[in-house]
Motif scaffolding. Structure first.
Motif, PDB file in Angstrom:
ATOM      1  N   SER A 164      -4.765  -1.548  -3.095  1.00  0.00           N
ATOM      2  CA  SER A 164      -3.297  -1.718  -2.791  1.00  0.00           C
ATOM      3  C   SER A 164      -3.403  -2.936  -3.658  1.00  0.00           C
ATOM      4  CB  SER A 164      -2.524  -1.875  -2.066  1.00  0.00           C
ATOM      5  OG  SER A 164      -3.307  -2.615  -0.598  1.00  0.00           O
ATOM      6  N   PHE A 166      -7.390   4.493  -4.066  1.00  0.00           N
ATOM      7  CA  PHE A 166      -7.299   3.065  -4.758  1.00  0.00           C
ATOM      8  C   PHE A 166      -7.188   1.606  -3.695  1.00  0.00           C
ATOM      9  CE2 PHE A 166      -2.563   2.227  -2.453  1.00  0.00           C
ATOM     10  CZ  PHE A 166      -2.658   3.188  -1.724  1.00  0.00           C
ATOM     11  N   THR A 198       0.777  -1.399   0.332  1.00  0.00           N
ATOM     12  CA  THR A 198      -0.220  -0.006   0.148  1.00  0.00           C
ATOM     13  C   THR A 198       0.500   0.949  -0.083  1.00  0.00           C
ATOM     14  OG1 THR A 198      -1.320  -1.294   1.308  1.00  0.00           O
ATOM     15  CG2 THR A 198      -1.527   1.022   1.749  1.00  0.00           C
ATOM     16  N   VAL A 226      -4.767  -5.043  17.564  1.00  0.00           N
ATOM     17  CA  VAL A 226      -4.124  -4.232  15.724  1.00  0.00           C
ATOM     18  C   VAL A 226      -5.798  -3.172  15.575  1.00  0.00           C
ATOM     19  CG1 VAL A 226      -4.216  -4.238  13.139  1.00  0.00           C
ATOM     20  CG2 VAL A 226      -2.501  -5.887  14.554  1.00  0.00           C
ATOM     21  N   HIS A 263      -4.391   1.321  17.117  1.00  0.00           N
ATOM     22  CA  HIS A 263      -2.655   2.085  17.939  1.00  0.00           C
ATOM     23  C   HIS A 263      -1.783   1.516  17.389  1.00  0.00           C
ATOM     24  CE1 HIS A 263      -4.682   6.198  18.752  1.00  0.00           C
ATOM     25  NE2 HIS A 263      -6.212   5.424  19.595  1.00  0.00           N
ATOM     26  N   ALA A 264      -1.477   0.882  16.499  1.00  0.00           N
ATOM     27  CA  ALA A 264      -0.057  -0.195  16.249  1.00  0.00           C
ATOM     28  C   ALA A 264       0.915   0.729  15.981  1.00  0.00           C
ATOM     29  CB  ALA A 264       0.006  -1.808  15.353  1.00  0.00           C
ATOM     30  N   GLY A 320      -7.006   6.649   4.369  1.00  0.00           N
ATOM     31  CA  GLY A 320      -7.776   6.425   5.050  1.00  0.00           C
ATOM     32  C   GLY A 320      -9.154   5.012   5.856  1.00  0.00           C
ATOM     33  N   GLY A 374       3.731   0.353  14.147  1.00  0.00           N
ATOM     34  CA  GLY A 374       4.472  -0.814  13.324  1.00  0.00           C
ATOM     35  C   GLY A 374       3.522  -2.074  12.657  1.00  0.00           C
ATOM     36  N   SER A 403       3.219   6.317  11.979  1.00  0.00           N
ATOM     37  CA  SER A 403       3.533   5.294  12.703  1.00  0.00           C
ATOM     38  C   SER A 403       3.550   3.751  12.808  1.00  0.00           C
ATOM     39  CB  SER A 403       3.388   6.206  14.734  1.00  0.00           C
ATOM     40  OG  SER A 403       1.917   6.095  14.524  1.00  0.00           O
ATOM     41  N   GLY A 404       1.845   3.580  12.328  1.00  0.00           N
ATOM     42  CA  GLY A 404       1.439   2.431  12.179  1.00  0.00           C
ATOM     43  C   GLY A 404       1.886   2.036  11.079  1.00  0.00           C
ATOM     44  N   GLY A 405       1.178   0.797  10.637  1.00  0.00           N
ATOM     45  CA  GLY A 405       1.999  -0.346   9.383  1.00  0.00           C
ATOM     46  C   GLY A 405       1.906   0.530   7.861  1.00  0.00           C
ATOM     47  N   GLU A 445     -11.465   3.970   6.944  1.00  0.00           N
ATOM     48  CA  GLU A 445     -12.267   4.268   9.041  1.00  0.00           C
ATOM     49  C   GLU A 445     -13.471   5.006   8.394  1.00  0.00           C
ATOM     50  OE1 GLU A 445     -10.402   1.522   9.835  1.00  0.00           O
ATOM     51  OE2 GLU A 445      -9.322   2.017   9.441  1.00  0.00           O
TER      52      GLU A 445
HETATM   53  N1  LIG Z   1      -5.463   1.175  -0.140  1.00  0.00           N
HETATM   54  C1  LIG Z   1      -5.868   0.007   0.084  1.00  0.00           C
HETATM   55  O1  LIG Z   1      -5.635  -0.436  -0.142  1.00  0.00           O
HETATM   56  C2  LIG Z   1      -5.007   0.059   1.962  1.00  0.00           C
HETATM   57  C3  LIG Z   1      -4.697  -0.982   2.017  1.00  0.00           C
HETATM   58  C4  LIG Z   1      -4.706  -1.076   4.080  1.00  0.00           C
HETATM   59  C5  LIG Z   1      -5.017  -0.656   4.447  1.00  0.00           C
HETATM   60  N2  LIG Z   1      -5.435   0.690   3.479  1.00  0.00           N
HETATM   61  C6  LIG Z   1      -5.596   1.731   5.082  1.00  0.00           C
HETATM   62  O2  LIG Z   1      -4.887   2.702   5.375  1.00  0.00           O
HETATM   63  C7  LIG Z   1      -4.923   3.263   6.714  1.00  0.00           C
HETATM   64  C8  LIG Z   1      -3.869   2.335   7.914  1.00  0.00           C
HETATM   65  O3  LIG Z   1      -3.611   1.489   8.071  1.00  0.00           O
HETATM   66  P1  LIG Z   1      -2.514   0.625   8.885  1.00  0.00           P
HETATM   67  O4  LIG Z   1      -2.378  -0.281   8.611  1.00  0.00           O
HETATM   68  O5  LIG Z   1      -1.365   1.730   9.220  1.00  0.00           O
HETATM   69  O6  LIG Z   1      -3.177   1.141  10.136  1.00  0.00           O
HETATM   70  P2  LIG Z   1      -2.616   1.029  12.017  1.00  0.00           P
HETATM   71  O7  LIG Z   1      -1.535   0.392  11.277  1.00  0.00           O
HETATM   72  O8  LIG Z   1      -3.642   0.390  12.615  1.00  0.00           O
HETATM   73  O9  LIG Z   1      -2.275   2.134  12.380  1.00  0.00           O
HETATM   74  C9  LIG Z   1      -3.031   3.373  13.221  1.00  0.00           C
HETATM   75  C10 LIG Z   1      -1.709   4.194  13.347  1.00  0.00           C
HETATM   76  O10 LIG Z   1      -2.326   5.544  12.696  1.00  0.00           O
HETATM   77  C11 LIG Z   1      -2.001   6.127  13.804  1.00  0.00           C
HETATM   78  N3  LIG Z   1      -3.023   7.005  14.551  1.00  0.00           N
HETATM   79  C12 LIG Z   1      -3.801   7.132  15.005  1.00  0.00           C
HETATM   80  N4  LIG Z   1      -5.255   8.311  15.191  1.00  0.00           N
HETATM   81  C13 LIG Z   1      -4.020   8.859  14.065  1.00  0.00           C
HETATM   82  C14 LIG Z   1      -4.100  10.325  14.431  1.00  0.00           C
HETATM   83  N5  LIG Z   1      -5.419  11.298  14.387  1.00  0.00           N
HETATM   84  N6  LIG Z   1      -2.939  11.587  13.648  1.00  0.00           N
HETATM   85  C15 LIG Z   1      -1.904  10.869  13.090  1.00  0.00           C
HETATM   86  N7  LIG Z   1      -1.749   9.899  13.307  1.00  0.00           N
HETATM   87  C16 LIG Z   1      -3.031   8.503  14.240  1.00  0.00           C
HETATM   88  C17 LIG Z   1      -2.098   5.686  15.490  1.00  0.00           C
HETATM   89  O11 LIG Z   1      -0.766   6.225  15.797  1.00  0.00           O
HETATM   90  P3  LIG Z   1      -0.783   6.355  17.578  1.00  0.00           P
HETATM   91  O12 LIG Z   1      -1.025   5.492  18.308  1.00  0.00           O
HETATM   92  O13 LIG Z   1       0.011   7.421  18.087  1.00  0.00           O
HETATM   93  O14 LIG Z   1      -2.225   7.141  17.337  1.00  0.00           O
HETATM   94  C18 LIG Z   1      -1.132   3.883  14.683  1.00  0.00           C
HETATM   95  O15 LIG Z   1       0.124   3.517  14.848  1.00  0.00           O
HETATM   96  C19 LIG Z   1      -6.470   2.207   7.011  1.00  0.00           C
HETATM   97  O16 LIG Z   1      -7.314   3.716   7.025  1.00  0.00           O
HETATM   98  C20 LIG Z   1      -6.097   1.214   6.466  1.00  0.00           C
HETATM   99  O17 LIG Z   1      -7.976   0.639   6.104  1.00  0.00           O
HETATM  100  C21 LIG Z   1      -5.425   0.987   2.699  1.00  0.00           C
END
Ligand SMILES: NC(=O)c1ccc[n+]([C@@H]2O[C@H](COP(=O)([O-])OP(=O)(O)OC[C@H]3O[C@@H](n4cnc5c(N)ncnc54)[C@H](OP(=O)(O)O)[C@@H]3O)[C@@H](O)[C@H]2O)c1
Length: 317
Positions: A265, A263, A133, A304, A308-309, A238, A311, A156-158, A240
């Motif tokens: 991924s 998009f 992604t 997860v 707040h994961a 995002g 990484g 900081s997330g995945g 959610e």
């Molecule tokens: N387009 C695609 O095909 C595709 C594929 C995969 C994922 N996604 C989307 O990508 C997004 C991110 O996925 P992910 O796997 O990275 O999620 P994740 O691992 O759950 O990441 C969550 C991160 O978001 C941070 N966060 C929460 N609230 C925040 C805020 N207000 N401002 C800044 N950071 C904040 C958290 O940090 P703190 O703990 O510090 O708050 C945490 O590190 C999701 O919405 C997912 O649906 C899309």
């Protein structure tokens, strides 16, 4: 073999159970992998609950079509079908499949490439959907170039931890947005600037960016576009906020220059090879937050799902 199975939608403790099931059967074009590690991404949380509901149209109306969840794995090739040319038993590989949360998983030859040199199975399993992604967002949607100013919201997330490193590898000046406890980590993976969202609002900072990758989706699309340069691009990622935001972003992308298209991924071997090269050249290293045993998968997916994961979260066999 042992596997996590799910026969209905719901919360982890209600629907996930560790069971003994048959090993997948290797077809002519398939590779059977003994899974050493698998990783979880936020999509696993959504698919387990079948929420948002439109997901059920793709993944099973009443119950998940695949009874073993999970996509991202690293492990050792156990057996290959008769048409498989590039892999053989004993090879250490990483890639994607259906049914990752199990001792064995099976998929086509093109779903796997050799595990990056120097990476553990846990690190290799962590790459998967999150890194796909991040790469597809920045390279294909954002068309990030050297010298671009790139902001990663949710750094900081995945997805975010890969995105920061990939944007740096493209020669961008990178700003990561995260909470206080993650500021040092986001800086340590290469961000040139870090905005602590508990102290400062990136939409009001007065800075301008060429590309904004929004992994959070908690601000309106127009607020997110405000800090862009006139030719900048917002990549909405995002999930959610659901289908409404997706459709709105899609429609706006037809009329508003800065509005990038949402998009999905897609896992592709070509992308996996690019990621392997970035990892082997030292430009990208997966960030692992926690590891859990296979039997602890419900707890791991629940963690997860809290959003707040730090990484990636990895399951080890
Ligand atoms: N387009 C695609 O095909 C595709 C594929 C995969 C994922 N996604 C989307 O990508 C997004 C991110 O996925 P992910 O796997 O990275 O999620 P994740 O691992 O759950 O990441 C969550 C991160 O978001 C941070 N966060 C929460 N609230 C925040 C805020 N207000 N401002 C800044 N950071 C904040 C958290 O940090 P703190 O703990 O510090 O708050 C945490 O590190 C999701 O919405 C997912 O649906 C899309």
């Amino acid at each position: 073999m042992k596997a996590i199975v799910q026969y209905k939608y719901g919360l982890p403790d209600d629907v996930l159970e560790l069971k003994e099931i048959n090993k997948p059967v290797v077809k002519d074009d398939d590779v059977l992998v003994r899974v050493h590690a698998a990783s979880i991404h936020i999509g696993d949380w959504h698919l387990m609950r079948g929420v948002p509901y439109f997901l059920r149209m793709m993944f099973g109306l009443r119950k998940p079509r695949n009874s073993v969840p999970g996509n991202d794995i690293a492990g050792k090739v156990e057996a290959v079908g008769k048409n498989v040319k590039q892999l053989q038993p004993g090879d250490e590989v990483f890639g994607w499949c259906k049914g990752a949360f199990a001792e064995y998983a099976c998929a086509g030859e093109n779903n796997f490439v050799p595990k990056p040199v120097g990476l553990t199975f846990e690190q290799a399993a962590a790459v998967g959907v999150s890194a796909f992604t991040a790469l597809q967002a920045l390279r294909d949607q954002g068309k990030v170039q050297p010298g671009h100013k790139v902001l990663i919201n949710g750094a900081s997330g995945g997805v975010g931890t890969f995105a920061v490193q990939i944007a740096k590898s493209f020669g961008a000046d990178v700003t990561g947005v995260c909470s206080t406890r993650n500021v040092d980590m986001v800086r340590s993976i290469g961000a040139d600037h870090v905005i602590d969202y508990t102290q400062e609002d990136f939409t009001q900072s007065g800075q301008r960016y060429d590309v904004i990758l929004d992994n959070v989706g908690n601000r309106s699309l127009s607020e997110c576009r405000r800090p862009l340069t006139s030719r900048g691009t917002l990549i909405p990622n995002g999930g959610e906020a659901g289908l409404g935001r997706f459709v709105k972003a899609l429609v706006l992308s037809l009329f508003v220059r800065q509005q990038g298209r949402p998009f999905l991924s897609l896992p592709k071997k070509e992308v996996l090879v690019v990621l392997k090269d970035l990892i082997e050249s030292g430009k990208v290293t997966p960030v692992i937050d926690r590891t859990y045993l296979l039997s602890e998968t419900p707890e791991a997916i629940g963690y997860v799902g809290e959003g707040h994961a730090r990484g990636k979260v990895v399951i080890t066999m």
